[in-house]
Design a protein around this motif. Structure first.
Motif, PDB file in Angstrom:
ATOM      1  N   GLY A   9     -13.229  22.985 -16.334  1.00 59.56           N
ATOM      2  CA  GLY A   9     -12.695  22.926 -15.248  1.00 59.56           C
ATOM      3  C   GLY A   9     -11.925  21.717 -14.997  1.00 59.56           C
ATOM      4  N   SER A  10     -10.926  21.653 -15.576  1.00 62.07           N
ATOM      5  CA  SER A  10     -10.060  20.068 -15.359  1.00 62.07           C
ATOM      6  C   SER A  10      -8.923  20.520 -15.383  1.00 62.07           C
ATOM      7  N   ARG A  11      -7.947  19.948 -14.481  1.00 65.70           N
ATOM      8  CA  ARG A  11      -6.541  20.389 -14.402  1.00 65.70           C
ATOM      9  C   ARG A  11      -5.717  19.296 -15.030  1.00 65.70           C
ATOM     10  N   LYS A  12      -6.525  18.359 -15.852  1.00 63.70           N
ATOM     11  CA  LYS A  12      -5.754  17.522 -16.878  1.00 63.70           C
ATOM     12  C   LYS A  12      -5.574  18.126 -18.065  1.00 63.70           C
ATOM     13  N   GLY A  13      -6.155  19.226 -18.393  1.00 67.57           N
ATOM     14  CA  GLY A  13      -5.833  20.145 -19.805  1.00 67.57           C
ATOM     15  C   GLY A  13      -6.392  19.209 -20.939  1.00 67.57           C
ATOM     16  N   THR A  14      -5.411  18.920 -21.878  1.00 69.99           N
ATOM     17  CA  THR A  14      -5.785  18.471 -23.099  1.00 69.99           C
ATOM     18  C   THR A  14      -6.026  16.912 -23.083  1.00 69.99           C
ATOM     19  N   LYS A  15      -5.622  16.384 -21.824  1.00 74.56           N
ATOM     20  CA  LYS A  15      -5.634  14.877 -21.613  1.00 74.56           C
ATOM     21  C   LYS A  15      -7.302  14.495 -20.749  1.00 74.56           C
ATOM     22  N   SER A  16      -7.926  15.489 -20.525  1.00 77.34           N
ATOM     23  CA  SER A  16      -8.952  15.421 -19.805  1.00 77.34           C
ATOM     24  C   SER A  16     -10.021  14.792 -20.870  1.00 77.34           C
ATOM     25  N   ILE A  41     -10.137  26.677 -23.066  1.00 79.40           N
ATOM     26  CA  ILE A  41      -9.167  27.002 -22.104  1.00 79.40           C
ATOM     27  C   ILE A  41      -9.593  26.040 -20.926  1.00 79.40           C
ATOM     28  N   THR A  42      -8.407  25.457 -20.532  1.00 79.74           N
ATOM     29  CA  THR A  42      -8.606  24.450 -19.340  1.00 79.74           C
ATOM     30  C   THR A  42      -8.148  25.163 -18.031  1.00 79.74           C
ATOM     31  N   SER A  43      -8.426  24.740 -16.939  1.00 79.89           N
ATOM     32  CA  SER A  43      -8.228  25.458 -15.650  1.00 79.89           C
ATOM     33  C   SER A  43      -6.655  25.262 -15.293  1.00 79.89           C
ATOM     34  N   ASN A  44      -5.998  24.095 -15.818  1.00 87.70           N
ATOM     35  CA  ASN A  44      -4.796  24.198 -15.334  1.00 87.70           C
ATOM     36  C   ASN A  44      -3.805  25.340 -16.161  1.00 87.70           C
ATOM     37  N   GLN A  45      -4.423  26.006 -17.098  1.00 91.26           N
ATOM     38  CA  GLN A  45      -3.744  26.765 -17.865  1.00 91.26           C
ATOM     39  C   GLN A  45      -3.563  28.372 -16.989  1.00 91.26           C
ATOM     40  N   LEU A  46      -4.354  28.621 -15.946  1.00 89.04           N
ATOM     41  CA  LEU A  46      -4.778  29.682 -15.299  1.00 89.04           C
ATOM     42  C   LEU A  46      -4.507  29.652 -13.764  1.00 89.04           C
ATOM     43  N   ASN A  47      -4.084  30.767 -13.473  1.00 92.01           N
ATOM     44  CA  ASN A  47      -4.046  30.932 -11.946  1.00 92.01           C
ATOM     45  C   ASN A  47      -5.409  31.761 -11.389  1.00 92.01           C
ATOM     46  N   ILE A  48      -6.543  30.902 -10.837  1.00 88.31           N
ATOM     47  CA  ILE A  48      -7.459  31.555 -10.480  1.00 88.31           C
ATOM     48  C   ILE A  48      -7.689  31.335  -8.866  1.00 88.31           C
ATOM     49  N   ILE A  79     -16.717  37.392 -22.112  1.00 90.77           N
ATOM     50  CA  ILE A  79     -17.537  38.473 -22.420  1.00 90.77           C
ATOM     51  C   ILE A  79     -17.284  38.733 -23.975  1.00 90.77           C
ATOM     52  N   ASN A  80     -16.173  38.805 -24.551  1.00 90.38           N
ATOM     53  CA  ASN A  80     -15.936  39.245 -25.905  1.00 90.38           C
ATOM     54  C   ASN A  80     -16.645  37.946 -27.123  1.00 90.38           C
ATOM     55  N   SER A  81     -17.020  36.875 -26.505  1.00 87.86           N
ATOM     56  CA  SER A  81     -17.296  35.693 -27.487  1.00 87.86           C
ATOM     57  C   SER A  81     -18.610  36.034 -27.946  1.00 87.86           C
ATOM     58  N   ASP A  82     -19.019  34.989 -28.775  1.00 94.34           N
ATOM     59  CA  ASP A  82     -20.270  35.150 -29.360  1.00 94.34           C
ATOM     60  C   ASP A  82     -21.200  33.760 -28.912  1.00 94.34           C
ATOM     61  N   PHE A  83     -20.498  33.016 -28.388  1.00 89.18           N
ATOM     62  CA  PHE A  83     -21.030  31.734 -27.771  1.00 89.18           C
ATOM     63  C   PHE A  83     -20.024  31.243 -26.824  1.00 89.18           C
ATOM     64  N   VAL A  84     -20.569  30.630 -25.939  1.00 92.78           N
ATOM     65  CA  VAL A  84     -19.844  30.075 -24.597  1.00 92.78           C
ATOM     66  C   VAL A  84     -20.045  28.610 -24.339  1.00 92.78           C
ATOM     67  N   ILE A  85     -19.047  27.882 -24.145  1.00 93.07           N
ATOM     68  CA  ILE A  85     -19.206  26.744 -23.673  1.00 93.07           C
ATOM     69  C   ILE A  85     -18.691  26.510 -22.182  1.00 93.07           C
ATOM     70  N   PHE A  86     -19.230  25.957 -21.164  1.00 93.77           N
ATOM     71  CA  PHE A  86     -18.679  25.548 -19.775  1.00 93.77           C
ATOM     72  C   PHE A  86     -18.699  24.038 -19.661  1.00 93.77           C
ATOM     73  N   GLY A  87     -17.510  23.401 -19.487  1.00 91.95           N
ATOM     74  CA  GLY A  87     -17.328  21.863 -19.419  1.00 91.95           C
ATOM     75  C   GLY A  87     -16.800  21.618 -18.083  1.00 91.95           C
ATOM     76  N   SER A  88     -17.118  20.394 -17.804  1.00100.94           N
ATOM     77  CA  SER A  88     -16.760  19.910 -16.248  1.00100.94           C
ATOM     78  C   SER A  88     -16.570  18.539 -16.263  1.00100.94           C
ATOM     79  N   PRO A  89     -15.560  17.910 -15.717  1.00101.73           N
ATOM     80  CA  PRO A  89     -15.929  16.566 -15.130  1.00101.73           C
ATOM     81  C   PRO A  89     -16.682  16.389 -13.873  1.00101.73           C
ATOM     82  N   ASN A  94     -21.025  16.609  -8.908  1.00100.04           N
ATOM     83  CA  ASN A  94     -21.180  18.231  -8.974  1.00100.04           C
ATOM     84  C   ASN A  94     -20.334  18.340  -9.999  1.00100.04           C
ATOM     85  N   VAL A  95     -19.820  19.856 -10.406  1.00101.51           N
ATOM     86  CA  VAL A  95     -18.855  20.050 -11.129  1.00101.51           C
ATOM     87  C   VAL A  95     -17.654  20.246 -10.332  1.00101.51           C
ATOM     88  N   SER A  96     -16.483  20.279 -11.107  1.00 97.07           N
ATOM     89  CA  SER A  96     -15.407  20.274 -10.340  1.00 97.07           C
ATOM     90  C   SER A  96     -15.046  21.520  -9.407  1.00 97.07           C
TER      91      SER A  96
END
Length: 243
Positions: A9-16, A41-48, A79-89, A94-96
Motif C-alpha cells: 500500500g504505497s504510491r511510491k511504487g518501486t521507490k518505496s 503490486i503497489t497501490s500506485n499501479q491500480l485504481n481502487i 486468491i490464485n496465489s499460494d502465499f500472500v504478503i501485505f506490506g505498508s509504510p 497505522n497502515v496506509s
C-alpha cells in the motif's frame, strides 16, 4: 510452480522503502527455491476506490464495485496465489490509507476466511516507530482471512538503521525467506487463533442455515465445505493438505 503475490500500500511504487524490503525478501526466496514465481503490486499501479459502506458484500460475499475498478483483478491474483504478503509504510502509527481501503473492500473475507489454505506474511517500514500497532492490525486481518500467518516484521529506516544495513538485511531476508519456503513446501497448519475464529463463524453460519436465512456468505461456506467440518484443521487436511 508456486505463486507468491505481494500487495504494498504505497504510491511510491518501486521507490518505496516497503517495496525495497519485500523485493529483497522475495529475491532471496527465489534464489533458494526456484520453483516459485512472484509478483509485487503497489497501490500506485491500480485504481481502487474506497468502500462506500453499502454492505452488499455481506449479503452476496462479493463487492459489486469490483467490476468498476481494479479491485476485482487484484483480488483474483491474491486468491490464485499460494502465499500472500501485505506490506505498508507506517502512516500515523497505522497502515496506509491505500492498504486500509483494500481491507475495507474485503470485509466479507473476514466472514468466509477466504484466504484459507494459504500462508501469509505482513511487513511494514517506518522511520522510527508505529510499526507495532500496524503489524498487530495486519496480523489480526490475516487471521480473520483464514490465512496461516508465518511472520510479521518491520524494517526501520532511521532509528535503528536497518534498511541500508547490509548485515541486518542479509540476516533478516534469510530468516523470512526460510519461513516462506517452509509454508509453501509443507501442509498448511491451523492454530488457536484460526480455530477460535472458525468456531465463532461456524456457529453463526449454522444458525443461519438452521433458520433458513440465506446469504452469500453462508452459500460460500456451503460451496467451500467449510460448514462440513468441526475444526479448521480438519478442513485444511481434507480440502488442501490431501493434495
Amino acid at each position: 510452480m508456486k505463486k507468491i503475490v505481494a500487495y504494498i500500500g504505497s504510491r511510491k511504487g518501486t521507490k518505496s522503502n516497503t517495496y525495497k524490503f519485500i523485493s529483497q525478501i522475495l529475491e532471496v526466496t527465489k534464489q533458494k527455491f526456484n520453483s516459485i514465481e512472484y509478483e509485487i503490486i503497489t497501490s500506485n499501479q491500480l485504481n481502487i476506490q474506497p468502500c462506500n459502506g453499502c454492505d452488499t458484500c455481506f449479503e452476496t460475499a462479493e463487492c459489486p464495485y469490483d467490476k468498476y475498478d481494479d479491485m476485482g483483478k487484484l483480488r483474483q491474483k491474491i486468491i490464485n496465489s499460494d502465499f500472500v504478503i501485505f506490506g505498508s509504510p507506517v502512516y500515523a502509527h497505522n497502515v496506509s490509507g491505500d492498504l486500509k481501503i483494500f481491507f475495507d473492500r474485503s470485509s466479507s473475507w473476514m466472514h468466509t476466511m477466504r484466504l484459507h489454505g494459504k500462508g501469509s506474511m505482513v511487513c511494514t517500514t517506518t522511520s522510527t516507530s508505529g510499526h507495532t500497532t500496524s503489524l498487530d492490525y495486519m496480523s489480526k486481518i490475516m487471521n480473520h482471512y483464514g490465512s496461516n500467518l508465518v511472520a510479521k516484521y518491520n524494517c526501520s529506516v532511521d532509528y535503528p538503521e536497518e534498511l541500508y544495513n547490509e548485515d541486518w538485511m542479509r540476516n533478516t531476508t534469510e530468516l523470512l525467506s526460510e519461513e516462506i519456503i517452509k509454508s509453501i513446501s509443507n501442509p498448511q497448519k491451523s492454530n488457536s487463533n484460526l480455530e477460535y475464529i472458525f468456531k465463532s463463524l461456524k456457529e453463526i453460519m449454522s444458525k443461519c442455515k438452521d433458520n433458513n436465512i440465506e446469504n452469500g456468505e453462508l452459500e460460500y461456506w456451503k460451496e467451500s465445505r467449510l460448514i462440513d467440518y468441526n475444526t479448521f484443521q480438519d478442513f485444511l487436511d481434507n480440502e488442501y493438505n490431501k493434495n
